[in-house]
Scaffold this active site. Structure first.
Site, PDB file in Angstrom:
ATOM      1  N   ILE A 143      46.690  44.162  34.146  1.00 57.10           N
ATOM      2  CA  ILE A 143      45.603  43.774  33.243  1.00 57.10           C
ATOM      3  C   ILE A 143      44.238  43.969  33.886  1.00 57.10           C
ATOM      4  CG2 ILE A 143      46.973  42.151  31.892  1.00 57.10           C
ATOM      5  CD1 ILE A 143      45.862  39.894  33.592  1.00 57.10           C
ATOM      6  N   ASP A 154      27.863  35.214  43.935  1.00 53.50           N
ATOM      7  CA  ASP A 154      28.342  36.407  43.241  1.00 53.50           C
ATOM      8  C   ASP A 154      28.451  36.151  41.740  1.00 53.50           C
ATOM      9  OD1 ASP A 154      29.026  39.064  43.250  1.00 53.50           O
ATOM     10  OD2 ASP A 154      31.148  38.722  43.641  1.00 53.50           O
ATOM     11  N   GLY A 173      42.382  45.434  44.578  1.00 51.12           N
ATOM     12  CA  GLY A 173      43.789  45.649  44.283  1.00 51.12           C
ATOM     13  C   GLY A 173      44.042  45.602  42.789  1.00 51.12           C
ATOM     14  N   TYR A 174      45.145  44.966  42.385  1.00 51.54           N
ATOM     15  CA  TYR A 174      45.546  44.937  40.979  1.00 51.54           C
ATOM     16  C   TYR A 174      45.775  43.499  40.519  1.00 51.54           C
ATOM     17  CZ  TYR A 174      46.517  49.877  41.844  1.00 51.54           C
ATOM     18  OH  TYR A 174      46.408  51.199  42.193  1.00 51.54           O
ATOM     19  N   LYS A 189      47.052  38.232  41.142  1.00 52.33           N
ATOM     20  CA  LYS A 189      46.175  39.182  41.824  1.00 52.33           C
ATOM     21  C   LYS A 189      46.831  39.614  43.132  1.00 52.33           C
ATOM     22  CE  LYS A 189      41.657  38.720  43.908  1.00 52.33           C
ATOM     23  NZ  LYS A 189      40.330  38.118  43.766  1.00 52.33           N
ATOM     24  N   GLY A 216      40.733  47.014  40.679  1.00 53.55           N
ATOM     25  CA  GLY A 216      39.445  47.184  41.336  1.00 53.55           C
ATOM     26  C   GLY A 216      39.628  47.484  42.806  1.00 53.55           C
ATOM     27  N   GLY A 217      38.532  47.395  43.561  1.00 52.14           N
ATOM     28  CA  GLY A 217      38.591  47.674  44.982  1.00 52.14           C
ATOM     29  C   GLY A 217      39.477  46.705  45.739  1.00 52.14           C
TER      30      GLY A 217
END
Length: 412
Positions: free
Chosen positions: A89, A215, A95-96, A121, A92-93
């Site tokens: 779903i 962030d 992982g998944y 994650k 990115g940098g």
């Protein structure tokens, strides 16, 4: 000062559980010159407990945490159907992120369609989130509990390289997707204010706990089925300042377009740096535009630089409003929200409001949407606005982003 785990985060590019944005690590000069406006003040109250974050924790202590489940790798393998590609779903940098299923009572893996949906994650071995940052996120979310922070259910650590985090599943994905994904359904005005309030409430809670998020951005705001906002991704969070210190000094890490100018220029960060980032997200909610849009030229390339001249002028606010709203928003409410964003974006950190005060103002705005009238205390904001001339503005220099290949897929 370290992050929530107690040491410095050195991360080049990390993204939210569902999608992320390009980070910056270069220093820049300060941003647009902004006026000082007064935001209404009230105390921030929440019945959610604030845990102490002063003592660093080791992985051994995490294993004994009563609030988090230590999953085995095989359990998560079963929950995600062997990490099947069609369960992805987000990517990115880091992982998944996989969609998984666990029993709501025992937290054991269950069959798809039964039990509780979770987001798993799985970090890449060579990804941007190192082991210490992984521990930092586990520690932060293991200690901090709030309705507007994404819930961390558990974690898995196998050997030196396999690291996973298990979160509550947020079916609506990220705010970034709803604002900017091609073909996404437009978000109504009331829902945008609801999302802003939820995010503000989560950020105010963190600041009360002496945590600087560092962030705050649209991709880190996740939405449940009712569009309740929850903050995610705490690998860059910092504790402090404490004692007589006024700021925390750290390596500059953030996301292009969201990071406060004084932080980018000096590496010094305070809670007011988060307030600036919140102002940027408010602009995104108002305008439906990216913080940095490479398809545009000149001042329109940078959202803050482009929007500043219009935020304090109630006769010009309509120029920044998202056309996808189709004009379906209250003019006075838009002016108030624009003024709130303007205050958050003040170049001088000390003149930015506290998040508790921003939250109070947005909550009163939400009440006016229900009652149909703006109170006198809120109206003072719209009448005290200030506009800017071209000479007064200083364009925000744009640092070269650390680019990564990104894509986001959702599984219904």
């Amino acid at each position: 000062m370290g992050n929530c785990f107690g040491f410095s985060a050195k991360v080049g590019n990390r993204e939210s559980p569902y999608r992320g944005s390009s980070r910056i690590s270069a220093k820049r000069s300060q941003s647009s010159r902004l006026s000082s406006l007064t935001i209404q003040s009230s105390s921030y109250n929440d019945d959610t407990s604030v845990a102490s974050l002063q003592t660093p924790r080791s992985e051994g202590e995490l294993l004994a945490s009563p609030t988090l489940k230590a999953f085995t790798f095989n359990e998560l393998k079963t929950a995600t159907r062997n990490f099947r590609p069609d369960s992805v779903i987000g990517e990115g940098g880091f992982g998944y992120v996989y969609k998984g299923w666990i029993d709501e009572r025992t937290l054991s893996p269950s069959k798809p369609g039964s039990g509780m949906v979770v987001a798993v994650k799985k970090l890449k071995e060579e990804g941007f989130q190192g082991h210490r940052q992984w521990l930092a996120e586990v520690d932060c979310l293991g200690r901090l509990h709030h309705m507007n922070l994404v819930k961390l259910i558990g974690y898995c650590s196998k050997g030196d390289h396999i690291r996973l985090l298990v979160y509550e599943y947020m079916p609506k994905g990220s705010l970034e997707n709803h604002l900017f994904r091609r073909g996404a359904e437009p978000i109504p005005w009331r829902t945008r204010i609801k999302v802003a309030i939820g995010a503000a409430r989560g950020l105010a809670f963190l600041h009360e706990a002496q945590v600087i998020y560092r962030d705050f951005k649209a991709s880190n705001i996740l939405l449940d089925s009712e569009f309740n906002a929850k903050l995610s991704d705490f690998g860059l969070a910092k504790v402090g300042p404490t004692g007589d210190r006024t700021h925390v000094s750290t390596q500059v890490m953030g996301t292009q377009g969201y990071a406060a100018p004084e932080y980018v220029a000096t590496g010094r960060i305070t809670a007011k740096s988060d307030v600036y980032s919140f102002g940027v997200v408010l602009l995104e909610l108002l305008s439906g535009r990216l913080t940095v849009d490479k398809t545009k030229v000149g001042v329109e390339r940078n959202l803050v630089d482009w929007a500043i001249p219009y935020l304090g002028d109630k006769r010009k606010v309509f120029r920044i409003m998202d056309t996808k709203l189709g004009g379906q928003y209250p003019h006075k409410g838009a002016c108030l929200t624009a003024n709130t964003a303007l205050q958050c974006l003040n170049q001088e950190p000390k003149l930015r409001p506290k998040m508790s005060d921003v939250l109070s103002t947005l909550e009163e705005l939400e009440m006016t949407l229900k009652s149909g009238s703006i109170s006198n205390s809120v109206m003072k904001l719209t009448s005290s606005s200030s506009s800017f001339t071209a000479k007064q503005r200083v364009r925000t220099p744009v640092a070269d982003p650390v680019l990564s290949s990104r894509r986001c897929r959702r599984v219904r």
